[in-house]
Design an enzyme around this catalytic site. Sequence first.
Site, PDB file in Angstrom:
ATOM      1  N   ARG A  35       0.817  -1.220   0.000  1.00  0.00           N
ATOM      2  CA  ARG A  35       0.000   0.000   0.000  1.00  0.00           C
ATOM      3  C   ARG A  35       0.851   1.270   0.000  1.00  0.00           C
ATOM      4  NH1 ARG A  35      -5.404  -0.839   3.534  1.00  0.00           N
ATOM      5  NH2 ARG A  35      -6.297  -2.498   2.287  1.00  0.00           N
ATOM      6  N   ASP A 139     -15.081  10.143  10.493  1.00  0.00           N
ATOM      7  CA  ASP A 139     -14.048   9.167  10.133  1.00  0.00           C
ATOM      8  C   ASP A 139     -12.694   9.836  10.358  1.00  0.00           C
ATOM      9  OD1 ASP A 139     -14.246   6.386   8.280  1.00  0.00           O
ATOM     10  OD2 ASP A 139     -12.281   7.360   8.258  1.00  0.00           O
TER      11      ASP A 139
HETATM   12  C1  SAM Z   1     -14.404  -0.809   7.050  1.00  0.00           C
HETATM   13  S1  SAM Z   1     -14.802   0.869   7.249  1.00  0.00           S
HETATM   14  C2  SAM Z   1     -16.429   0.731   7.985  1.00  0.00           C
HETATM   15  C3  SAM Z   1     -17.473   1.591   7.276  1.00  0.00           C
HETATM   16  C4  SAM Z   1     -18.913   1.404   7.752  1.00  0.00           C
HETATM   17  N1  SAM Z   1     -19.046   1.684   9.163  1.00  0.00           N
HETATM   18  C5  SAM Z   1     -19.436   0.031   7.435  1.00  0.00           C
HETATM   19  O1  SAM Z   1     -19.639  -0.763   8.354  1.00  0.00           O
HETATM   20  O2  SAM Z   1     -19.638  -0.274   6.250  1.00  0.00           O
HETATM   21  C6  SAM Z   1     -13.767   1.351   8.642  1.00  0.00           C
HETATM   22  C7  SAM Z   1     -13.537   2.851   8.723  1.00  0.00           C
HETATM   23  O3  SAM Z   1     -12.978   3.151  10.005  1.00  0.00           O
HETATM   24  C8  SAM Z   1     -12.115   4.267   9.852  1.00  0.00           C
HETATM   25  N2  SAM Z   1     -11.196   4.341  11.007  1.00  0.00           N
HETATM   26  C9  SAM Z   1     -10.120   3.556  11.276  1.00  0.00           C
HETATM   27  N3  SAM Z   1      -9.519   3.956  12.419  1.00  0.00           N
HETATM   28  C10 SAM Z   1     -10.230   5.017  12.879  1.00  0.00           C
HETATM   29  C11 SAM Z   1     -10.105   5.873  14.009  1.00  0.00           C
HETATM   30  N4  SAM Z   1      -9.115   5.717  14.910  1.00  0.00           N
HETATM   31  N5  SAM Z   1     -11.009   6.873  14.162  1.00  0.00           N
HETATM   32  C12 SAM Z   1     -12.014   7.039  13.266  1.00  0.00           C
HETATM   33  N6  SAM Z   1     -12.181   6.263  12.173  1.00  0.00           N
HETATM   34  C13 SAM Z   1     -11.305   5.260  11.975  1.00  0.00           C
HETATM   35  C14 SAM Z   1     -11.422   3.989   8.527  1.00  0.00           C
HETATM   36  O4  SAM Z   1     -10.875   5.164   7.961  1.00  0.00           O
HETATM   37  C15 SAM Z   1     -12.560   3.381   7.694  1.00  0.00           C
HETATM   38  O5  SAM Z   1     -13.179   4.344   6.871  1.00  0.00           O
END
Ligand code: SAM
Length: 271
Positions: A35, A139
């Site tokens: 990545r 996010d």
């Molecule tokens: C797999 S997506 C989930 C999206 C949605 N909630 C769903 O279930 O389809 C995970 C998201 O968590 C965010 N994320 C990861 N670490 C985070 C943090 N410390 N604070 C806020 N968001 C975070 C990532 O950027 C990503 O967009």
Amino acid sequence: MTPLRDTTFRKIVNLMHEICGLSFPDSKKPLIASRLAPRIQRLGMEDYDEYVSLIDSPQAGGELQMAIDLLTTNETYFFREQPHFDLMERDLIERKLRNVSVWSAASSFGDEAYSIAMLLGDLQRKGTIDPHWSILGTDISDRVLRAATQAVFPEDRMREVSDERLKRYCLKGEGESEGLVQIKPTLRENVHFGRLNLTEPIEDLGPFDVVFLRNVLIYFDGPTKVEVVERVTSRLKPGGLFFIGTAEGRVKTKTRLTPLGPGAFRKEADE
Ligand SMILES: C[S@@+](CC[C@H](N)C(=O)[O-])C[C@H]1O[C@@H](n2cnc3c(N)ncnc32)[C@H](O)[C@@H]1O
């Protein structure tokens, strides 16, 4: 390019854990390497060490955010885990809530937030809730938040959206935009997005009637999970609904949560 050395991998893992609570096991080394490699080459750097020195320095600027964007997994789609949406709809009707506020706490590109918006839009049309409902999507990644605000999605991510809702709430792209769909402004005006790191203290937010914290806990280690769930559920109104991904297991909390089904909980009213 020189391969990613173990010590450099460790530095990246520690940095990501410190900044956003992400936890990468050793098996993720090839993923991290692949990545970051295109970005490092684009910057004209020699190797991963040079890149890590940059993102771990006060001069990192936007590059640290770029690395976070590259290393977080943003997979999402509309009406993912449909039973949660059905449960929310039934619950809002039963509780006779009029002014509904919802937080999508790891919103990614906004698919979850706009799915909720379609559901609330329908309840508003039926007169079940007032027009002043609101949804906040947050996010850690600026890149996904920019996309969420534009509200343009590939059709494929909307495969679970009914034809009726597609017609009511979406504009289909034509010509160069063929295959893309944009959410109509009438629905977008009740949905807002902002940056929020779940592993840092949260100031002045909510309380909300419903909180979605789905498919993000899996990236955190045990203690961080507990800390994040505690922090997020403190922003939920007593009696409110709390959702995590159905594959994310049981969460440990001081906040008393009654399980309602896979990944679904109610915050107890006497909290
Ligand atoms: C797999 S997506 C989930 C999206 C949605 N909630 C769903 O279930 O389809 C995970 C998201 O968590 C965010 N994320 C990861 N670490 C985070 C943090 N410390 N604070 C806020 N968001 C975070 C990532 O950027 C990503 O967009």
